[in-house]
Design an enzyme around this catalytic site. Structure first.
Site, short mmCIF file in Angstrom:
data_model
loop_
_atom_site.label_atom_id
_atom_site.label_comp_id
_atom_site.label_asym_id
_atom_site.label_seq_id
_atom_site.Cartn_x
_atom_site.Cartn_y
_atom_site.Cartn_z
N ASP A 107 0.11 2.49 8.68
CA ASP A 107 -0.45 1.85 9.87
C ASP A 107 0.43 1.96 11.12
O ASP A 107 -0.04 1.69 12.22
CB ASP A 107 -0.71 0.37 9.59
CG ASP A 107 -1.91 0.16 8.69
OD1 ASP A 107 -2.68 1.11 8.50
OD2 ASP A 107 -2.07 -0.96 8.17
N ARG A 139 -5.56 -2.46 10.10
CA ARG A 139 -6.13 -3.80 10.07
C ARG A 139 -5.69 -4.61 11.28
O ARG A 139 -6.45 -5.38 11.83
CB ARG A 139 -5.71 -4.50 8.76
CG ARG A 139 -6.87 -5.27 8.16
CD ARG A 139 -6.57 -5.73 6.76
NE ARG A 139 -6.43 -4.61 5.83
CZ ARG A 139 -6.03 -4.73 4.57
NH1 ARG A 139 -5.72 -5.92 4.09
NH2 ARG A 139 -5.94 -3.67 3.78
N THR A 183 4.47 2.72 5.59
CA THR A 183 3.10 2.24 5.75
C THR A 183 2.37 3.19 6.66
O THR A 183 2.94 3.65 7.65
CB THR A 183 3.04 0.81 6.33
OG1 THR A 183 1.70 0.57 6.79
CG2 THR A 183 3.97 0.65 7.52
N GLY A 207 0.84 -1.20 0.00
CA GLY A 207 0.00 0.00 0.00
C GLY A 207 0.87 1.24 0.00
O GLY A 207 1.85 1.31 0.73
N ASP A 214 5.78 -4.85 6.37
CA ASP A 214 6.47 -6.10 6.70
C ASP A 214 6.27 -7.17 5.62
O ASP A 214 7.16 -8.00 5.41
CB ASP A 214 6.08 -6.62 8.09
CG ASP A 214 4.59 -6.80 8.25
OD1 ASP A 214 3.85 -6.54 7.29
OD2 ASP A 214 4.16 -7.22 9.34
N ASP A 233 2.58 0.02 12.22
CA ASP A 233 2.60 -1.24 12.96
C ASP A 233 3.88 -2.03 12.75
O ASP A 233 3.88 -3.25 12.82
CB ASP A 233 1.38 -2.09 12.57
CG ASP A 233 1.34 -2.39 11.08
OD1 ASP A 233 2.15 -1.81 10.33
OD2 ASP A 233 0.50 -3.20 10.67
N ARG A 244 0.78 -4.92 -5.55
CA ARG A 244 0.88 -6.12 -4.73
C ARG A 244 1.25 -7.25 -5.69
O ARG A 244 0.70 -7.35 -6.77
CB ARG A 244 -0.45 -6.41 -4.04
CG ARG A 244 -0.92 -5.20 -3.21
CD ARG A 244 -1.98 -5.55 -2.22
NE ARG A 244 -2.43 -4.32 -1.55
CZ ARG A 244 -1.90 -3.87 -0.40
NH1 ARG A 244 -0.96 -4.56 0.21
NH2 ARG A 244 -2.33 -2.74 0.14
#
Lengths: 336, 336, 336, 336
Positions: free
Chosen positions: B143, B187, B141, B26, B118, B145, B87
């Site tokens: 996120d 997510r 990213t 993404g 990751d 995370d 992707r």
């Protein structure tokens, strides 16, 4: 009001001394600027203003507050409405309107200004008819679908908010070479969708006013990929049959290409109003007070071709404002 | 590079002469700033840069472009990624990675910098293991995370975009005294949700890291109304079971109050990166080139406590970065 | 152009085959949208487009590039002008224009579209007169001071940028109960100043079109403090004698109150264009190509009362567009 | 406070029952978020809050208001300070502080929280020393120049505002191939300038912490033009000798190139705070109340390496926080 400088008194043949104002239906950015303009114009003329909270629902319950010039300080740039809004079914009944009228008379209110859309103007219209309370409508809705004014309060901001989202989605769409199908507000009208499509450089736009031949859309999408476009933006008004979800499914099925749906939703209602909405609201709020002083009633105040215009309330829902057909054609030409 | 002023040469024991860079997974705002930093730092050291387009999918197909300092001019403020992303499943197979490695060797590439999450680091890790091509990961990213860095590139912008939407929704929510349940990205992690909740003055926040007692949430909502709050904002990370739709349904059922759902979606990926993302990306892009020159490989470069840090790629997915428990508690205290 | 879908051919009695376009004078947000519209409309009609870089200065030197539909992809949202601009004195001389005309003929250019202000239209006008090359002007200037169009490309964005600054200054001004005197662009006209004043809730506005009685201004400021206002905003167009600095000095001397000056300057020229500028530019760019195809020349294309309008170039500088006197009065009423 | 849900009581060995809070010095975005956090954290612990209006000047005059959780509703996103601020010289005298202390005691205030910069902390420090009233400082200043915290409240927003202006100026600067010399805030420190320079892709940055060799700067500018850069951005902190005006004059004289100066000024103080400032302010406001309950006093609360930190007030002005030397070097490398 002795301290207020420089505001020459206007003729007041109607003898207006106290006016009420309410916001009704979906809120729109610029409603506060309109309230402020009503309050300050009235104050400059020695007229008092009563704010009705929570729209017709509050009118029915007598939820009133006094509004002076300082009460609306620092509100011109705020989204939402300081008077709150609500959808109400009570005013749809003669009894509901009678209760509202009693509250207005009990507070010595001479006239009512309603800021909202055509649904709200319905209520106002019957209130005037049944109880002889002069009403004025101000077009406050993001959808721009009111006959009798070139633009409605809130429309410009909603377009800007949606466009900002489209710009962001294009960044990510182009990076992934995806088709983004974006749904903007407009249950009955494609004004927002069309403006956003042209300004956002969209491939296609779907509006309730026009049914599309899906095969031709699929051709456009395929040809756009062939011509080397990175990603595509497709705008769909929420009132188009099937909405963005339906359009995306048809494209994905028809072309086999990956599509993503984004439904922008209520963010289009909020936010600091842009200048055009603040200025329009300021002008209309001012004009509403002067119109009541002159004895006008039962009309929506709009602006058409840079002039104040007065449209009988019933025409606002009986007549229809079309989208710009020129712009609709232009959208197509420029997306090549 | 004779014209480039003032950039002292760094030690280059690894003898790095040509490096490739790609963006994967993404897209995130700030990826362009990272590419730019890699390109310009390398140029200042006399090292050439090859851009791989469309992530691992392009690596597999040899979709390469040369990148000089002027090619990344005027990109630092752009969302998305000029190298495109995709992707890809090809690099998940040994054959796919072998093809990519052949392309890199054919272009005399000494090392590869991968900007992504990751999942992308997985591919990079195996490429290095199987083909002895040094790889460096940069955390890109929204996120946040990734273990091994305080923040990821794109995170700050995503939070700001979501917060801007929340500010807008609060305007309309407060005007209608409604409960807005807003779903933000995340997510597997609640970083965005938690920051947005605290900064947005939300009533409640639902994150994947913590299961909520719904009865206690209903109490909060009811008590908030009792205390006179106009409208409520509830933030839900997309990874929370049921998402915003599930939470909204539970609240509506439990309290009988009107709720609206808003799923912010992909707008959180796009847009001009905010300063913190541009600066982080600039620092990390610079550090990546120096790290390869020093002979480092197989690590993700992050920043922890204001220092550059190096984390073995496999730890980035084997270990877990928790949300700030302090902030989670603070969110609750401040929403009263 | 065989791949371009759905664009019906327009009548082309003028036999237009190749058109040049340039941007000139101060840049304005939306110029890129206008270039894009010219390029894509032309392409849809099988007409080629040559971009002239650096305005008349580049015309004089033959600094030309070919522009196809993909060259203007992803430019509609960009500030500045991809064709660059420059102030040039060469076209002021017959020799300079003769050189430009030779370059145009050498490239088989049938007509020239000039995006700029009235200074630029001067050059275009004489080029047509002396060398019989059809020219069309598009109003591109943030100042909105061109006769023959309701609005100019760039104006809406400049107002929004200035308003955003005013909103920020009001925050800090109100916190410190200070008077902020803010200078906005407008050397000869008060359009920006007036819009910003109304939308920004300013106390007073100074425009070149009207001389103020400073004593009355001092009364307003003093009375505003007496009425409990926290801080004041005063807007000054740069063309008002003395500018913001002069006004601030007079206020400080006259009232003894602390004033701060903020000169917004060139930020008003830059930035992503807002929707209204993108749409106006798109419409005008499209209309310019059709106008040349129809055989029109020597006119500026504008929009007046929602219709395309054609104004002889010389009228754009011989006639004067006044600010809205209604709005000027409204500004005063609403600042109480 | 019986209705407040879920906030576990903290240990209160200091027996805190009533705390006062004020904002002082230049206002900074996020001050309202800090006030809100103090008020709500205190309320959750059964502690009352008194707001002091207009900083130390109001303390001296006893300009107090009671603040409950609803009084700070809808303030987290507002710029400025709802408690107003002022520069005051009264607290510089023992008599001034004695008057302030009497007012605090008369209102049964147990402790004072001061949100501001090191000048304000001076006043707070002496108040505690002379009158034994516990004080806590919160770092509220856009300049980020306070020792004892990684960042100050307001800093992130100021950087974002300045960066937004730089992005706009780059649009117009690149279109005209001009050099823009932009002055950002920072009287004693280059934190804002450095961040804006890196994030804005500036050619050069001038900070008070470092004297530049002007010849080397001229080389950079000349070489940048040679390398084909369109326009240049140069950032100057206001505290650099000569400011932007001096730097621009030197460049224009040294290179003969056209330069424009833009002094961003007070817009950097205003505006909706970005998420990082709101979150930092929320955390620090919460920590301030808990610190007082634990019996801490005479310290500034900051955050360093993601942990709450406590720095004796006098160290905040006796010690100095340097800019990031790594970033300063990085700025140079990335501008090639």
């Amino acid at each position: 009001m002795t301290d207020v400088p420089h505001c020459p008194p206007q003729p007041n043949p109607a003898g207006l001394r106290r006016v009420a104002v309410l916001t009704s239906g979906g809120d729109a950015p610029g409603m506060n600027a309109a309230i402020r303009a009503v309050v300050r114009t009235a104050a400059s003329q020695g007229i008092e203003v009563i704010g009705v909270r929570r729209g017709f629902s509050g009118l029915h319950r007598g939820d009133f507050v006094t509004l002076g010039p300082r009460d609306v300080a620092n509100t011109i740039q705020r989204g939402g409405t300081i008077l709150l809004s609500a959808r109400s079914s009570t005013w749809r009944t003669p009894e509901g309107r009678a209760r509202g009228a009693r509250h207005l008379r009990a507070h010595d209110v001479d006239a009512l200004i309603v800021i909202g859309g055509d649904g709200s103007f319905h209520g106002a219209h019957f209130l005037q008819q049944e109880h002889d309370i002069p009403v004025i409508g101000l077009p406050g809705t993001i959808d721009n679908d009111l006959y009798g004014t070139d633009h409605t309060i809130g429309y410009f901001t909603a377009v800007e908010t949606a466009l900002d989202a489209v710009d962001k989605l294009r960044d990510t769409g182009a990076s992934h070479e995806r088709i983004f199908v974006i749904e903007v507000m407009g249950r009955h009208a494609g004004h927002i969708a069309l403006d956003v499509a042209v300004a956002g450089g969209a491939e296609e736009v779907f509006i309730p006013e026009d049914a599309k031949d899906m095969n031709s859309v699929l051709d456009t999408v395929r040809s756009s990929v062939k011509r080397g476009k990175l990603g595509s933006i497709i705008i769909v008004a929420e009132g188009y049959p099937g909405g963005a979800t339906g359009v995306a499914a048809a494209i994905q099925e028809g072309t086999g290409m990956e599509t993503r749906v984004s439904i922008l939703g209520h963010i289009q209602r909020g936010g600091t109003p842009v200048s055009s909405d603040r200025i329009l609201a300021s002008r209309l709020g001012e004009a509403a007070v002067y119109a009541l002083m002159e004895g006008r009633k039962g009309v929506m105040i709009g602006r058409q071709n840079h002039e104040v215009s007065y449209t009988p309330l019933n025409e606002t829902w009986e007549q229809r404002k079309d989208v710009s057909r020129d712009l609709y054609r232009c959208a197509r030409t420029l997306s090549i």
